[in-house]
Write a protein that holds these residues in place. Structure first.
Motif, PDB file in Angstrom:
ATOM      1  N   TYR A 231      11.247   4.874  14.516  1.00 14.18           N
ATOM      2  CA  TYR A 231      11.704   5.818  14.953  1.00 14.18           C
ATOM      3  C   TYR A 231      11.180   6.913  14.476  1.00 14.18           C
ATOM      4  CZ  TYR A 231      15.424   9.107  17.226  1.00 14.18           C
ATOM      5  OH  TYR A 231      15.521  10.093  17.857  1.00 14.18           O
ATOM      6  N   ARG A 232      11.104   7.381  13.538  1.00 20.40           N
ATOM      7  CA  ARG A 232      10.477   8.190  13.350  1.00 20.40           C
ATOM      8  C   ARG A 232       9.145   8.440  13.412  1.00 20.40           C
ATOM      9  NH1 ARG A 232      14.533  12.128  11.078  1.00 20.40           N
ATOM     10  NH2 ARG A 232      12.656  13.912  11.315  1.00 20.40           N
ATOM     11  N   ALA A 233       8.484   7.369  13.248  1.00 16.69           N
ATOM     12  CA  ALA A 233       7.475   7.820  12.882  1.00 16.69           C
ATOM     13  C   ALA A 233       6.528   8.207  15.105  1.00 16.69           C
ATOM     14  CB  ALA A 233       6.235   6.934  12.927  1.00 16.69           C
ATOM     15  N   PHE A 234       7.785   7.155  15.462  1.00 18.46           N
ATOM     16  CA  PHE A 234       7.744   7.447  17.148  1.00 18.46           C
ATOM     17  C   PHE A 234       7.892   8.968  17.617  1.00 18.46           C
ATOM     18  CE2 PHE A 234       9.174   7.435  21.796  1.00 18.46           C
ATOM     19  CZ  PHE A 234       8.060   5.914  22.835  1.00 18.46           C
ATOM     20  N   GLY A 235       8.779   9.657  17.604  1.00 17.89           N
ATOM     21  CA  GLY A 235       9.015  10.923  17.231  1.00 17.89           C
ATOM     22  C   GLY A 235       8.176  12.125  17.170  1.00 17.89           C
ATOM     23  N   LEU A 236       7.540  11.726  16.025  1.00 17.86           N
ATOM     24  CA  LEU A 236       6.179  12.260  14.840  1.00 17.86           C
ATOM     25  C   LEU A 236       5.087  12.509  16.122  1.00 17.86           C
ATOM     26  CD1 LEU A 236       4.894  13.741  12.933  1.00 17.86           C
ATOM     27  CD2 LEU A 236       4.619  11.335  11.890  1.00 17.86           C
ATOM     28  N   PHE A 237       5.123  10.941  16.865  1.00 20.01           N
ATOM     29  CA  PHE A 237       3.881  11.355  17.358  1.00 20.01           C
ATOM     30  C   PHE A 237       3.748  11.458  18.854  1.00 20.01           C
ATOM     31  CE2 PHE A 237       2.697   7.742  14.448  1.00 20.01           C
ATOM     32  CZ  PHE A 237       0.840   8.560  13.704  1.00 20.01           C
ATOM     33  N   GLY A 238       5.609  11.442  18.970  1.00 18.54           N
ATOM     34  CA  GLY A 238       5.540  12.400  20.530  1.00 18.54           C
ATOM     35  C   GLY A 238       5.463  13.871  20.118  1.00 18.54           C
ATOM     36  N   SER A 239       6.138  14.351  19.043  1.00 24.01           N
ATOM     37  CA  SER A 239       5.629  15.468  18.469  1.00 24.01           C
ATOM     38  C   SER A 239       3.743  15.917  18.254  1.00 24.01           C
ATOM     39  CB  SER A 239       6.563  15.978  17.722  1.00 24.01           C
ATOM     40  OG  SER A 239       5.994  15.964  16.754  1.00 24.01           O
ATOM     41  N   VAL A 240       3.341  15.838  18.230  1.00 28.87           N
ATOM     42  CA  VAL A 240       2.243  15.645  18.123  1.00 28.87           C
ATOM     43  C   VAL A 240       1.145  15.680  19.630  1.00 28.87           C
ATOM     44  CG1 VAL A 240      -0.487  14.469  17.114  1.00 28.87           C
ATOM     45  CG2 VAL A 240       1.548  14.767  16.083  1.00 28.87           C
ATOM     46  N   ARG A 241       1.928  14.314  20.647  1.00 27.26           N
ATOM     47  CA  ARG A 241       1.689  14.272  21.878  1.00 27.26           C
ATOM     48  C   ARG A 241       1.321  15.680  22.069  1.00 27.26           C
ATOM     49  NH1 ARG A 241       2.898  11.295  26.370  1.00 27.26           N
ATOM     50  NH2 ARG A 241       4.978  11.022  24.994  1.00 27.26           N
ATOM     51  N   GLN A 242       2.220  15.895  22.810  1.00 25.41           N
ATOM     52  CA  GLN A 242       3.426  17.574  23.121  1.00 25.41           C
ATOM     53  C   GLN A 242       2.510  18.918  22.599  1.00 25.41           C
ATOM     54  OE1 GLN A 242       7.256  17.643  22.959  1.00 25.41           O
ATOM     55  NE2 GLN A 242       7.706  16.088  24.333  1.00 25.41           N
ATOM     56  N   GLN A 243       2.506  18.677  20.644  1.00 27.38           N
ATOM     57  CA  GLN A 243       1.808  20.049  20.792  1.00 27.38           C
ATOM     58  C   GLN A 243       0.333  20.583  20.100  1.00 27.38           C
ATOM     59  OE1 GLN A 243       4.438  21.147  17.594  1.00 27.38           O
ATOM     60  NE2 GLN A 243       6.386  21.314  18.663  1.00 27.38           N
ATOM     61  N   GLY A 244       0.008  18.643  20.604  1.00 23.08           N
ATOM     62  CA  GLY A 244      -1.079  18.349  19.834  1.00 23.08           C
ATOM     63  C   GLY A 244      -1.923  19.205  18.696  1.00 23.08           C
ATOM     64  N   SER A 245      -1.019  19.440  17.713  1.00 22.36           N
ATOM     65  CA  SER A 245      -0.900  18.870  16.521  1.00 22.36           C
ATOM     66  C   SER A 245       0.679  19.121  15.219  1.00 22.36           C
ATOM     67  CB  SER A 245      -1.744  20.196  16.229  1.00 22.36           C
ATOM     68  OG  SER A 245      -0.601  21.666  15.489  1.00 22.36           O
ATOM     69  N   PHE A 246       0.549  18.676  13.844  1.00 24.79           N
ATOM     70  CA  PHE A 246       2.029  18.255  13.284  1.00 24.79           C
ATOM     71  C   PHE A 246       2.706  19.917  13.102  1.00 24.79           C
ATOM     72  CE2 PHE A 246      -0.946  15.011  11.768  1.00 24.79           C
ATOM     73  CZ  PHE A 246      -0.052  14.130  11.370  1.00 24.79           C
ATOM     74  N   ALA A 247       3.896  19.615  13.098  1.00 24.07           N
ATOM     75  CA  ALA A 247       4.257  20.278  13.870  1.00 24.07           C
ATOM     76  C   ALA A 247       4.864  20.989  12.091  1.00 24.07           C
ATOM     77  CB  ALA A 247       5.041  20.829  14.565  1.00 24.07           C
ATOM     78  N   PRO A 248       6.265  21.756  12.435  1.00 18.03           N
ATOM     79  CA  PRO A 248       7.198  22.030  10.275  1.00 18.03           C
ATOM     80  C   PRO A 248       8.015  20.638  10.534  1.00 18.03           C
ATOM     81  CG  PRO A 248       6.445  24.178  11.698  1.00 18.03           C
ATOM     82  CD  PRO A 248       6.113  23.216  12.279  1.00 18.03           C
ATOM     83  N   GLU A 249       8.347  20.148  11.756  1.00 18.42           N
ATOM     84  CA  GLU A 249       9.735  19.111  11.947  1.00 18.42           C
ATOM     85  C   GLU A 249       8.578  17.606  11.591  1.00 18.42           C
ATOM     86  OE1 GLU A 249       8.250  20.987  15.208  1.00 18.42           O
ATOM     87  OE2 GLU A 249      10.046  22.304  14.396  1.00 18.42           O
ATOM     88  N   SER A 250       7.197  17.467  11.223  1.00 21.21           N
ATOM     89  CA  SER A 250       6.401  17.155  11.083  1.00 21.21           C
ATOM     90  C   SER A 250       6.934  16.349   9.636  1.00 21.21           C
ATOM     91  CB  SER A 250       5.164  16.754  11.744  1.00 21.21           C
ATOM     92  OG  SER A 250       5.017  17.024  12.681  1.00 21.21           O
ATOM     93  N   VAL A 251       6.565  17.258   8.428  1.00 22.83           N
ATOM     94  CA  VAL A 251       7.043  17.276   7.702  1.00 22.83           C
ATOM     95  C   VAL A 251       8.510  16.290   6.820  1.00 22.83           C
ATOM     96  CG1 VAL A 251       7.575  18.751   4.970  1.00 22.83           C
ATOM     97  CG2 VAL A 251       5.700  19.530   6.625  1.00 22.83           C
ATOM     98  N   VAL A 252       9.957  16.803   7.772  1.00 25.45           N
ATOM     99  CA  VAL A 252      10.857  16.105   8.024  1.00 25.45           C
ATOM    100  C   VAL A 252      11.119  15.209   7.714  1.00 25.45           C
ATOM    101  CG1 VAL A 252      13.434  15.807   8.102  1.00 25.45           C
ATOM    102  CG2 VAL A 252      11.728  18.752   7.849  1.00 25.45           C
TER     103      VAL A 252
END
Length: 153
Positions: A64-85
């Motif tokens: 679930y967390r990996a799915f959300g991580l790649f979802g935020s990467v898909r929306q923003q184009g890069s890793f965000a600070p939430e990616s660390v969590v």
């Protein structure tokens, strides 16, 4: 990371989750001692199966967390600070799975059939190697992402 790559990885995560869920729910019906058992006998009279289901929660949380991580990467184009969590959670889930596998090995060695012990220990070793690879990769990626987003989280 490319948006198409992130979408592809999200699809792969969904397929892995569906395959794992299918195996967890359908596997006990195919097992030798449960081949002719009722649902009640399979799911409520086997404490080891309950242990496996509880241990699989960490696996599904990591997915679930990996799915959300790649979802935020898909929306923003890069890793965000939430990616660390998210990566830290994935790392902890990997370590939790290692602990549950170690507990399963102890249960199998104490209560298991002597003929099944070598195969069970080998499969546990494979699961531990996979969980270790996930935890190590998440830890390294967490450090890299933390340094690239400015040390947040």
């Amino acid at each position: 990371m490319n948006r198409t790559t992130a979408l592809f990885l999200q699809v792969v995560i969904v397929l892995i989750g569906l395959a794992a869920l299918t195996f967890l729910l359908g596997g006990p019906h195919l097992e030798g001692r449960n081949a002719h058992a009722t649902f009640l006998e399979i799911y409520f009279k086997d404490p080891f199966l309950a242990y496996v289901y509880v241990g699989s929660i960490a696996f599904f949380v990591a997915l679930y967390r990996a799915f959300g991580l790649f979802g935020s990467v898909r929306q923003q184009g890069s890793f965000a600070p939430e990616s660390v969590v998210a990566l830290r959670t994935i790392k902890r889930c990997g370590l939790t799975m290692i602990g549950f596998v170690a507990g399963a090995v102890v249960i199998i060695l104490i209560n298991g059939d002597p003929d099944d012990r070598p195969a069970a220990v080998f499969m546990s070793l494979l699961a531990t190697l996979g969980s270790s690879a996930i935890a190590i990769t998440a830890a390294k990626l967490e450090r890299r992402v933390r340094s690239s987003v400015g040390g947040m989280a």
